[in-house]
Write a protein that holds these residues in place. Structure first.
Motif, PDB file in Angstrom:
ATOM      1  N   ARG A  38     -27.012 -55.161 -31.142  1.00 23.47           N
ATOM      2  CA  ARG A  38     -27.141 -55.953 -29.918  1.00 23.47           C
ATOM      3  C   ARG A  38     -27.993 -55.206 -28.910  1.00 23.47           C
ATOM      4  N   GLN A  39     -28.627 -56.000 -28.059  1.00 15.84           N
ATOM      5  CA  GLN A  39     -29.453 -55.428 -27.002  1.00 15.84           C
ATOM      6  C   GLN A  39     -29.145 -56.142 -25.702  1.00 15.84           C
ATOM      7  N   ALA A  40     -28.570 -55.396 -24.785  1.00 16.13           N
ATOM      8  CA  ALA A  40     -28.257 -55.930 -23.470  1.00 16.13           C
ATOM      9  C   ALA A  40     -29.480 -55.828 -22.571  1.00 16.13           C
ATOM     10  N   PRO A  41     -29.553 -56.645 -21.525  1.00 16.16           N
ATOM     11  CA  PRO A  41     -30.709 -56.596 -20.627  1.00 16.16           C
ATOM     12  C   PRO A  41     -30.935 -55.196 -20.073  1.00 16.16           C
ATOM     13  N   GLY A  42     -32.151 -54.705 -20.228  1.00 17.98           N
ATOM     14  CA  GLY A  42     -32.500 -53.400 -19.694  1.00 17.98           C
ATOM     15  C   GLY A  42     -31.998 -52.218 -20.479  1.00 17.98           C
ATOM     16  N   LYS A  43     -31.412 -52.481 -21.650  1.00 21.25           N
ATOM     17  CA  LYS A  43     -30.872 -51.391 -22.458  1.00 21.25           C
ATOM     18  C   LYS A  43     -31.506 -51.381 -23.842  1.00 21.25           C
ATOM     19  N   GLU A  44     -31.333 -50.281 -24.541  1.00 19.71           N
ATOM     20  CA  GLU A  44     -31.847 -50.183 -25.898  1.00 19.71           C
ATOM     21  C   GLU A  44     -30.912 -50.904 -26.870  1.00 19.71           C
ATOM     22  N   ARG A  45     -31.471 -51.279 -28.005  1.00 20.45           N
ATOM     23  CA  ARG A  45     -30.667 -51.890 -29.043  1.00 20.45           C
ATOM     24  C   ARG A  45     -29.623 -50.906 -29.540  1.00 20.45           C
ATOM     25  N   GLU A  46     -28.395 -51.404 -29.762  1.00 22.88           N
ATOM     26  CA  GLU A  46     -27.335 -50.524 -30.235  1.00 22.88           C
ATOM     27  C   GLU A  46     -26.643 -51.116 -31.453  1.00 22.88           C
ATOM     28  N   PHE A  47     -26.108 -50.238 -32.250  1.00 22.40           N
ATOM     29  CA  PHE A  47     -25.355 -50.616 -33.444  1.00 22.40           C
ATOM     30  C   PHE A  47     -24.023 -51.224 -33.045  1.00 22.40           C
ATOM     31  N   VAL A  48     -23.646 -52.296 -33.753  1.00 21.70           N
ATOM     32  CA  VAL A  48     -22.348 -52.932 -33.522  1.00 21.70           C
ATOM     33  C   VAL A  48     -21.432 -52.745 -34.731  1.00 21.70           C
ATOM     34  N   THR A  49     -21.923 -53.139 -35.906  1.00 20.03           N
ATOM     35  CA  THR A  49     -21.090 -53.080 -37.107  1.00 20.03           C
ATOM     36  C   THR A  49     -21.969 -53.227 -38.341  1.00 20.03           C
ATOM     37  N   ALA A  50     -21.451 -52.816 -39.484  1.00 20.89           N
ATOM     38  CA  ALA A  50     -22.166 -52.965 -40.750  1.00 20.89           C
ATOM     39  C   ALA A  50     -21.178 -53.229 -41.874  1.00 20.89           C
ATOM     40  N   ILE A  51     -21.692 -53.860 -42.927  1.00 17.49           N
ATOM     41  CA  ILE A  51     -20.869 -54.207 -44.090  1.00 17.49           C
ATOM     42  C   ILE A  51     -21.653 -53.918 -45.356  1.00 17.49           C
ATOM     43  N   SER A  52     -20.983 -53.346 -46.350  1.00 19.35           N
ATOM     44  CA  SER A  52     -21.639 -53.004 -47.604  1.00 19.35           C
ATOM     45  C   SER A  52     -22.011 -54.268 -48.379  1.00 19.35           C
ATOM     46  N   TRP A  53     -22.811 -54.114 -49.414  1.00 17.50           N
ATOM     47  CA  TRP A  53     -23.309 -55.271 -50.150  1.00 17.50           C
ATOM     48  C   TRP A  53     -22.167 -56.100 -50.747  1.00 17.50           C
ATOM     49  N   SER A  54     -21.099 -55.425 -51.120  1.00 17.54           N
ATOM     50  CA  SER A  54     -19.965 -56.128 -51.734  1.00 17.54           C
ATOM     51  C   SER A  54     -18.981 -56.660 -50.707  1.00 17.54           C
ATOM     52  N   GLY A  55     -19.109 -56.191 -49.478  1.00 19.15           N
ATOM     53  CA  GLY A  55     -18.128 -56.537 -48.455  1.00 19.15           C
ATOM     54  C   GLY A  55     -16.920 -55.629 -48.454  1.00 19.15           C
ATOM     55  N   GLY A  56     -16.903 -54.664 -49.333  1.00 21.14           N
ATOM     56  CA  GLY A  56     -15.729 -53.817 -49.472  1.00 21.14           C
ATOM     57  C   GLY A  56     -15.611 -52.706 -48.450  1.00 21.14           C
ATOM     58  N   SER A  57     -16.714 -52.394 -47.781  1.00 20.90           N
ATOM     59  CA  SER A  57     -16.698 -51.336 -46.767  1.00 20.90           C
ATOM     60  C   SER A  57     -17.338 -51.846 -45.488  1.00 20.90           C
ATOM     61  N   THR A  58     -16.745 -51.451 -44.387  1.00 24.67           N
ATOM     62  CA  THR A  58     -17.277 -51.835 -43.083  1.00 24.67           C
ATOM     63  C   THR A  58     -17.200 -50.657 -42.120  1.00 24.67           C
ATOM     64  N   ARG A  59     -17.966 -50.736 -41.060  1.00 22.90           N
ATOM     65  CA  ARG A  59     -17.907 -49.725 -39.993  1.00 22.90           C
ATOM     66  C   ARG A  59     -18.192 -50.429 -38.675  1.00 22.90           C
ATOM     67  N   TYR A  60     -17.521 -49.975 -37.624  1.00 17.80           N
ATOM     68  CA  TYR A  60     -17.645 -50.594 -36.310  1.00 17.80           C
ATOM     69  C   TYR A  60     -17.923 -49.554 -35.244  1.00 17.80           C
ATOM     70  N   ALA A  61     -18.694 -49.956 -34.268  1.00 22.97           N
ATOM     71  CA  ALA A  61     -18.830 -49.142 -33.073  1.00 22.97           C
ATOM     72  C   ALA A  61     -17.485 -49.106 -32.351  1.00 22.97           C
ATOM     73  N   ASP A  62     -17.197 -47.994 -31.710  1.00 19.21           N
ATOM     74  CA  ASP A  62     -15.911 -47.855 -31.022  1.00 19.21           C
ATOM     75  C   ASP A  62     -15.705 -48.953 -29.980  1.00 19.21           C
ATOM     76  N   SER A  63     -16.778 -49.395 -29.375  1.00 23.64           N
ATOM     77  CA  SER A  63     -16.679 -50.380 -28.296  1.00 23.64           C
ATOM     78  C   SER A  63     -16.196 -51.751 -28.770  1.00 23.64           C
ATOM     79  N   VAL A  64     -16.287 -52.024 -30.068  1.00 23.96           N
ATOM     80  CA  VAL A  64     -15.903 -53.347 -30.572  1.00 23.96           C
ATOM     81  C   VAL A  64     -14.764 -53.277 -31.575  1.00 23.96           C
TER      82      VAL A  64
END
Length: 122
Positions: A38-64
Motif C-alpha cells: 500500500r501507498q499512502a499519500p505522500g509516503k513510500e509504498r510499504e509491504f502489507v502481507t504475502a502468501i506463498s504459491w500454495s497458500g500454506g504460508s503467510t506473513r503480515y506487517a505488524d500494523s495489520v
C-alpha cells in the motif's frame, strides 16, 4: 506482459471491513508468491502481507496483523485481502504484486497495476 487488476476499495468508516481482489493474467499465477502493498499519500509504498504459491504460508506487517487476512484462489488467478477493523491509517492505494518469497518481497513482475483506493474516514 503481466497484468494486475485490483478492485474492491472504497470509502468506509473506522471499524468497517473491506475485501480487496486482484486478478493476475499473463503469468502462471500458481507459480508465484503474491503480496499486497500500500501507498499512502505522500509516503513510500510499504509491504502489507504475502502468501506463498500454495497458500500454506503467510506473513503480515505488524500494523495489520490480526486485522487483515490474505488468501488466494489459484483456479481464478486471484489473490484477496480481507480487511477488518479498518483504521484511518489504513488509508492508501493498495496494490498486489508477485514477490520472490514471503520473507523476501522483492518484485518479480515488471509492472504494477493501478491499485485500488481505500479511504477510512468518519
Amino acid at each position: 506482459q503481466v497484468q494486475l487488476v485490483e478492485s474492491g476499495g472504497g470509502l468506509v468508516q473506522p471499524g468497517d471491513s473491506l475485501r480487496l481482489s486482484c486478478v493476475v493474467s499473463g503469468r502462471t499465477f500458481s507459480n508465484y508468491t503474491m503480496g499486497w502493498f500500500r501507498q499512502a499519500p505522500g509516503k513510500e509504498r510499504e509491504f502489507v502481507t504475502a502468501i506463498s504459491w500454495s497458500g500454506g504460508s503467510t506473513r503480515y506487517a505488524d500494523s495489520v496483523k490480526g486485522r487483515f487476512t490474505i488468501s488466494r484462489d489459484n483456479a481464478k488467478n486471484t489473490v484477496y485481502l480481507q480487511m477488518n477493523n479498518l483504521k484511518p491509517e489504513d488509508t492508501a492505494v493498495y496494490h498486489c504484486h508477485g514477490v520472490r518469497t514471503i520473507a523476501d518481497v522483492v518484485s518479480r513482475f515488471e509492472v504494477w497495476g493501478q491499485g485500488t483506493l481505500v479511504t477510512v474516514s468518519s
